[in-house]
Design an enzyme around this catalytic site. Sequence first.
Site, PDB file in Angstrom:
ATOM      1  N   LYS A  76      -2.880  34.859 -40.669  1.00  0.00           N
ATOM      2  CA  LYS A  76      -3.651  33.999 -41.848  1.00  0.00           C
ATOM      3  C   LYS A  76      -2.821  32.643 -41.840  1.00  0.00           C
ATOM      4  O   LYS A  76      -1.909  32.470 -41.409  1.00  0.00           O
ATOM      5  CB  LYS A  76      -3.268  34.950 -43.069  1.00  0.00           C
ATOM      6  CG  LYS A  76      -3.990  36.283 -43.223  1.00  0.00           C
ATOM      7  CD  LYS A  76      -5.299  36.092 -43.432  1.00  0.00           C
ATOM      8  CE  LYS A  76      -6.249  37.419 -43.356  1.00  0.00           C
ATOM      9  NZ  LYS A  76      -5.937  38.346 -42.165  1.00  0.00           N
ATOM     10  N   ASP A  77      -3.929  31.924 -42.440  1.00  0.00           N
ATOM     11  CA  ASP A  77      -3.592  30.428 -42.663  1.00  0.00           C
ATOM     12  C   ASP A  77      -2.184  30.206 -43.231  1.00  0.00           C
ATOM     13  O   ASP A  77      -1.791  30.835 -44.112  1.00  0.00           O
ATOM     14  CB  ASP A  77      -4.624  29.467 -43.165  1.00  0.00           C
ATOM     15  CG  ASP A  77      -5.792  29.640 -42.541  1.00  0.00           C
ATOM     16  OD1 ASP A  77      -5.580  29.670 -41.071  1.00  0.00           O
ATOM     17  OD2 ASP A  77      -6.841  29.404 -42.822  1.00  0.00           O
ATOM     18  N   LYS A  78      -1.636  29.270 -43.030  1.00  0.00           N
ATOM     19  CA  LYS A  78      -0.229  28.583 -43.698  1.00  0.00           C
ATOM     20  C   LYS A  78      -0.893  28.030 -45.066  1.00  0.00           C
ATOM     21  O   LYS A  78      -0.088  28.362 -46.270  1.00  0.00           O
ATOM     22  CB  LYS A  78       0.401  27.691 -42.974  1.00  0.00           C
ATOM     23  CG  LYS A  78       1.583  27.011 -43.634  1.00  0.00           C
ATOM     24  CD  LYS A  78       2.602  26.092 -43.001  1.00  0.00           C
ATOM     25  CE  LYS A  78       3.674  25.495 -43.667  1.00  0.00           C
ATOM     26  NZ  LYS A  78       4.577  24.704 -42.934  1.00  0.00           N
TER      27      LYS A  78
END
Length: 358
Positions: A76-78
């Site tokens: 998942k994105d930061k």
Amino acid sequence: MSDLHYLYGKPVSQADLRTHNSDFIVQEILPFEPTGEGEHHLLHIRKNGLNTADVARILSGFAHVHPKEVTYAGQKDKHAITEQWFGVRIPGKETPDWSSLDNEQLTVLSSSRHSKKLRVGALAGNRFTLTLRNVTNMDDVLSRLEKIKETGVPNYFGEQRFGHDGKNLVFGRQMFSGRKVKDRNKRGIYLSAVRSNLFNLVVSARIAEHGLTPFLGDCVMLAGSKSYFVAQDWDLSLQQRLTQKDIQLSAPLWGRGAPLSQGDAADFEQSVLSPLKADCEGLELAGLTQERRMMLLVPQHINHEVDGNVLVLKFALPAGCFATSVLRELFDYEDVMEKQRRAHFAEQQSQAPSTGQS
């Protein structure tokens, strides 16, 4: 992705995405319940401003286990707020106090023992809550949203699959040209980028040239599964099943073996892929086999809220599908966090000492 064809024409409305981390919220949907016993600890974690690898390192250090004992179902994105599942294998009966990990960036929502290892891809899907700001033409966006509810969007692989500035695709092609990549995980990422690019190009070309018109020999997939069959003749019954979304058109995930489509469909796919023979052969030599992926993605449980020029959009997608593929059909959006990253990188480059010699 800017070069890929749009199903409804290029959007006329502009918007800002990810002005804040809270503008991009993702919740993983686990397809099973923890068993409550076993040496694997399943942790449901909310993270803010951390990437998946950051959390995995934190869990490994806290539990005093080798990094390989920490697993997750998806990356998942930061720059987002995500609720994500992690697995930590701890032989024995000891149960760490997971709640002591809680801080501003990480919260353990729940923990439970489980009998099996959590593996990559072990997700039913993801729920998204996305906030788009400074929307310039809300009427056009809402009109497109109704079309998407009915028909869907091209099931393109998103920018995340290709890495910053498409570097995963570049590294994949370099690997085919002889570059050695020892890291198995990186090798898989690069192969996936090349394969995903071929899929995107076939889907884009087909929509651009033929829209959603079915071909003789199409490899069609049953909705909600990976099962498929070849449509040798598009009779009325098969046309109705396609209209009712009981079956879906598909495009190739390239690999070894004969193409799964036949006839006109196979001829068209080959016409798109023939200039990319090196990519196809590289995937074959790497051992990947022919698979299919649905051409269209129909988001589920879509709803929205409008407040002036701000749109909050909620929907769910199956695992492996990208929210950005939905957004690109609605807006000509700018990712604010990505813009800031590029500006920061450019500034660093400009301040780097020159290695040239006078």
